[in-house]
Design a protein around this motif. Structure first.
Motif, short mmCIF file in Angstrom:
data_model
loop_
_atom_site.label_atom_id
_atom_site.label_comp_id
_atom_site.label_asym_id
_atom_site.label_seq_id
_atom_site.Cartn_x
_atom_site.Cartn_y
_atom_site.Cartn_z
N ALA A 17 -30.79 -39.78 -61.66
CA ALA A 17 -31.85 -40.71 -62.10
C ALA A 17 -31.72 -41.02 -63.59
O ALA A 17 -31.89 -42.16 -64.03
N ALA A 18 -31.40 -39.99 -64.38
CA ALA A 18 -31.28 -40.20 -65.82
C ALA A 18 -30.13 -41.14 -66.15
O ALA A 18 -30.26 -42.05 -66.98
N ARG A 19 -28.99 -40.89 -65.49
CA ARG A 19 -27.83 -41.75 -65.75
C ARG A 19 -28.13 -43.20 -65.35
O ARG A 19 -27.74 -44.14 -66.05
N ALA A 20 -28.85 -43.38 -64.22
CA ALA A 20 -29.19 -44.73 -63.78
C ALA A 20 -30.08 -45.42 -64.80
O ALA A 20 -29.88 -46.59 -65.14
N ARG A 21 -31.03 -44.68 -65.33
CA ARG A 21 -31.97 -45.27 -66.29
C ARG A 21 -31.25 -45.67 -67.59
O ARG A 21 -31.51 -46.73 -68.16
N ILE A 22 -30.31 -44.81 -68.02
CA ILE A 22 -29.55 -45.11 -69.25
C ILE A 22 -28.67 -46.34 -69.03
O ILE A 22 -28.59 -47.22 -69.88
N ALA A 23 -28.04 -46.40 -67.85
CA ALA A 23 -27.18 -47.55 -67.54
C ALA A 23 -28.00 -48.84 -67.46
O ALA A 23 -27.60 -49.87 -68.00
N GLU A 24 -29.16 -48.76 -66.83
CA GLU A 24 -30.03 -49.94 -66.70
C GLU A 24 -30.48 -50.46 -68.06
O GLU A 24 -30.74 -51.65 -68.23
N ALA A 25 -30.60 -49.57 -69.02
CA ALA A 25 -31.04 -49.98 -70.36
C ALA A 25 -29.96 -50.75 -71.09
O ALA A 25 -30.19 -51.26 -72.18
N GLY A 26 -28.74 -50.79 -70.53
CA GLY A 26 -27.68 -51.57 -71.16
C GLY A 26 -26.61 -50.74 -71.84
O GLY A 26 -25.71 -51.29 -72.48
N PHE A 27 -26.70 -49.42 -71.72
CA PHE A 27 -25.64 -48.57 -72.27
C PHE A 27 -24.37 -48.80 -71.46
O PHE A 27 -24.41 -49.11 -70.27
N GLY A 28 -23.22 -48.64 -72.13
CA GLY A 28 -21.95 -48.75 -71.42
C GLY A 28 -21.55 -47.38 -70.89
O GLY A 28 -22.27 -46.79 -70.08
#
Lengths: 307, 307
Positions: B251-262
């Protein structure tokens, strides 16, 4: 990274006074860093200076010369005795390395040493220990080739001893010339605020360099052993007189072999300060050798001066 | 062994007073070890204590919080500013790392820092430099995987700074949590007589951890950046409430990715003291992450407490 495998513990071994041996003065024996630092701090508070003489015990007159030199350089001398497992490879002589704390304490007291620091292996390398030091430059080649573990282990334990005691000066023998150059190198590189002093090799009357490992020699081998030194002295004289390095080294190796030595690890000419390999003697140089005689690996070195 | 390639010299750069900037108090700037040690010795002679705050400059309020904490812990604070080449890999941002000595000096003076120590690269790593330090344990994994050169470089420069200054205490931010644990490890292993203090991460109002590398963010990236911290806080809360580690990390990785992180280098749960990988929170733990946002590699970490 080499991390010593030792059982987990925190060193709480109490420090003691060594028992008097053969009428020698007793010597305080410090067994942990807190006691060592308290002793040094007490001297410092009185405005006095401290010299450290790190050893692996099995003390002989060469070590005692280091203690006496330390007394010239500082108000008090602490000698450490610690057979450091991280500088021995598994096949080397860590287990059989000679140990005699009572005898060492008596000798140190007779030489005017103020205290013996004898930490435990577990105190030096507790559970979770994970740090290593590597030194290039002067540790490359010579004993660094034949004992690849050694100088990293030496750098680690000497750094620890320096930072535990923070002496004004530490004294080492030129017998271990490469080790001395390695210690000078990392002490300077890491900005350790300790002055490193070298002392010329102490020898038997027949020229054999004093070494704890001489105890491994048989009577017959002991009689042959000084040829290592004689071969180096002859080679140094020939080099100073302008002889070709290759010829000189070939003659030296032949003489060492004829004396009954087995494997000759190396006979090499190096710059006296950097230990860089050289082929001609244009500034102070050093001729270094290591060879096996029976079960003993003997090392020696001599200065070579330009003509 | 990594030896920095720098031109040979001995550092004789004179120390100076920084120019006053925007009305800030001037600050003595020490540029070599001799001047640094003279300053520390003068304070010691007066019975005063010293805190060191090592930095790479480009100072922000997080660094100034370290200085203020240093003032609580000691009579005087020295901040060092040194962008250390040995902890950057060739492809990393050593050359473009932000540098602003005049601005740094003004900020330090305003925070009550007593002196700025700004050695040169050649002064720190002169010709012939040949020593390296490696740390296992807490340096394994996390940033140690993605920046394999870093912690050896950090260990080397921090050891040098500690032994140059010999402060009573040194203060580091928990923003670089793994670095703090590595520093604690080798400081203890090498018996460096300096107390290491950690200070909680200083954040912007929206939660973004202060970092000199935030300067690399565009306006749009800056707006997205706090999601890294928010994702970690939500994950820590879920773990404390008993959620499964795998679910929480996904869930954390998904949230970070959704925020626009590469690229997300890692999101991991570790023991708070040893940094050993763990799967359940039975004692204090730490959740750590590193991810790229545009040209900036951002790191962050939060505590995770057992339920």
């Amino acid at each position: 990274m080499t991390t010593p495998t030792v059982a987990p513990t925190t060193d709480t071994t109490p420090s003691t006074h060594a028992q008097p041996v053969d009428g020698a003065l007793p010597l305080p024996v410090l067994r942990n860093v807190a006691d060592l630092r308290a002793q040094v701090a007490a001297w410092r508070a009185a405005g006095q200076t401290v010299a450290l003489v790190p050893t692996m015990g099995a003390l002989h007159d060469g070590h005692l010369a280091l203690v006496r030199r330390g007394r010239e350089l500082a108000d008090h001398v602490i000698a450490s005795v610690f057979v450091n497992p991280t500088q021995f490879a598994p096949h080397e002589d860590f287990d059989r390395y000679p140990r005699d704390e009572a005898g060492d304490a008596a000798k140190l007291a007779s030489a005017g040493c103020a205290a013996l620091y004898a930490p435990s292996v577990r105190g030096m390398y507790p559970e979770g220990f994970a740090t290593a030091i590597s030194v290039g430059g002067p540790s490359e080649g010579l004993c660094g080739t034949f004992r690849p573990q050694m100088f990293g282990g030496v750098a680690l334990v000497v750094t620890k001893l320096f930072l535990q005691a923070l002496p004004d000066v530490a004294v080492f023998g030129e017998k271990d010339y490469q080790q001395l150059m390695v210690i000078r190198r990392f002490t300077r590189d890491l900005d350790i605020p300790v002055r490193v002093e070298g002392l010329p090799t102490v020898r038997e009357a027949d020229g054999l360099a004093l070494s704890s490992r001489n105890a491994y020699l048989s009577v017959d081998e002991r009689a042959r052993a000084p040829e290592l030194n004689r071969a180096l002295i002859a080679a140094a004289a020939a080099l100073s007189a302008g002889a070709l390095l290759e010829d000189v080294l070939t003659a030296a190796r032949a003489r060492i072999a004829e004396a009954g030595f087995g494997t000759i690890d190396y006979v090499e000419l190096r710059d006296a300060d950097t230990l860089a390999p050289i082929t001609r003697v244009e500034r102070p140089a050093r001729l270094l050798a290591a060879a096996w005689l029976g079960k003993a690996r003997l090392i020696d070195n001599v200065p070579v001066l330009p003509a």
